[in-house]
Design a protein around this motif. Sequence first.
Motif, PDB file in Angstrom:
ATOM      1  N   ALA A  19       0.652  -1.059   0.062  1.00 55.81           N
ATOM      2  CA  ALA A  19       0.110  -0.187   0.213  1.00 55.81           C
ATOM      3  C   ALA A  19       0.894   1.382  -0.091  1.00 55.81           C
ATOM      4  CB  ALA A  19      -0.975   0.170   1.296  1.00 55.81           C
ATOM      5  N   PHE A  20       2.012   1.084   0.713  1.00 50.99           N
ATOM      6  CA  PHE A  20       2.993   2.408   0.818  1.00 50.99           C
ATOM      7  C   PHE A  20       3.645   2.344  -0.734  1.00 50.99           C
ATOM      8  CE2 PHE A  20       2.638   1.866   5.157  1.00 50.99           C
ATOM      9  CZ  PHE A  20       2.125   2.911   5.542  1.00 50.99           C
ATOM     10  N   LYS A  22       3.266   1.367  -3.601  1.00 44.56           N
ATOM     11  CA  LYS A  22       2.406   1.652  -4.767  1.00 44.56           C
ATOM     12  C   LYS A  22       2.196   3.136  -5.030  1.00 44.56           C
ATOM     13  CE  LYS A  22      -2.356   1.506  -3.412  1.00 44.56           C
ATOM     14  NZ  LYS A  22      -3.700   1.016  -3.572  1.00 44.56           N
ATOM     15  N   LYS A  23       2.172   3.796  -3.925  1.00 42.74           N
ATOM     16  CA  LYS A  23       2.228   5.244  -3.958  1.00 42.74           C
ATOM     17  C   LYS A  23       3.469   5.871  -4.479  1.00 42.74           C
ATOM     18  CE  LYS A  23      -1.533   5.943  -0.813  1.00 42.74           C
ATOM     19  NZ  LYS A  23      -1.422   5.942   0.858  1.00 42.74           N
ATOM     20  N   THR A  24       4.492   5.364  -3.852  1.00 38.50           N
ATOM     21  CA  THR A  24       5.947   5.932  -4.092  1.00 38.50           C
ATOM     22  C   THR A  24       6.265   5.791  -5.361  1.00 38.50           C
ATOM     23  OG1 THR A  24       6.579   5.517  -1.731  1.00 38.50           O
ATOM     24  CG2 THR A  24       8.165   5.956  -3.170  1.00 38.50           C
ATOM     25  N   ASN A  26       4.222   4.574  -8.008  1.00 43.39           N
ATOM     26  CA  ASN A  26       3.248   4.677  -8.858  1.00 43.39           C
ATOM     27  C   ASN A  26       2.851   3.554  -9.490  1.00 43.39           C
ATOM     28  OD1 ASN A  26       1.094   6.013 -10.171  1.00 43.39           O
ATOM     29  ND2 ASN A  26       2.543   6.989 -11.665  1.00 43.39           N
ATOM     30  N   HIS A  29      -1.218  -2.035  -7.514  1.00 42.29           N
ATOM     31  CA  HIS A  29      -1.179  -3.202  -6.533  1.00 42.29           C
ATOM     32  C   HIS A  29      -2.009  -4.365  -6.783  1.00 42.29           C
ATOM     33  CE1 HIS A  29      -1.952  -4.423  -2.074  1.00 42.29           C
ATOM     34  NE2 HIS A  29      -1.203  -5.305  -2.783  1.00 42.29           N
TER      35      HIS A  29
END
Length: 191
Positions: A19-20, A22-24, A26, A29
């Motif tokens: 979850a972390f 995928k944001k960092t 891009n 998931h």
Amino acid sequence: MINLVLFGKPGAGKGTQAAFLKKTFNLVHISTGDLFRYNIKNQTKLGKLAQSYMNNGDLVPDQVTIDMLEAEVDQNPNAEGFIFDGFPRTKAQAEALDIFLKTKNMSITATIALEADNDILVERLLERGQSSGRIDDKNEIKIRNRFDEYNIKTAPLCIYYQIQEKFHSVNGIGTIQEITTRLTKLIESLN
Ligand code: AMP
């Protein structure tokens, strides 16, 4: 494009970390466990098929899982990369994934295993079972069965990815933030 496989026993923190990450980075998931739970909740044909396997802590049959995963990748044609969380879990799944990605001119960049001791994991899972209500997290016998499934069917994949020089191991004990930092550094060091 970065395509990561997050590897590790149940409770190792794959979902939390994905979850972390995928944001960092891009990334899209894809958690096969989450996809099965979604299908069970909505009582789809796939959900009905997967339910008894999951509730007992057994793996769902390969072809069912592979087809579901491939359909999910196909639904994200514009993705900059993927995090595969909980897939592959068998050699047949790993081989199918390599073949499938190749047809799309894609490949796995790295496989990262989150390492933690069984006793810590049992504790984490029983705790999670209380809040999530997950049947497979509530019973220590089912949890131990999931570890057995991992040791017998999934652990041999370490060698599969080591041969491809794509296997990395990260200490999964510590705060969520500490582990995210370890993973982020490792991913940034991949070329
Ligand atoms: P997870 O949420 O990743 O811990 O997965 C929960 C359960 O879903 C597993 O114990 C299996 O029953 C099923 N499952 C998830 N991913 C797979 C997979 N790649 N192959 C077979 N079964 C899976």
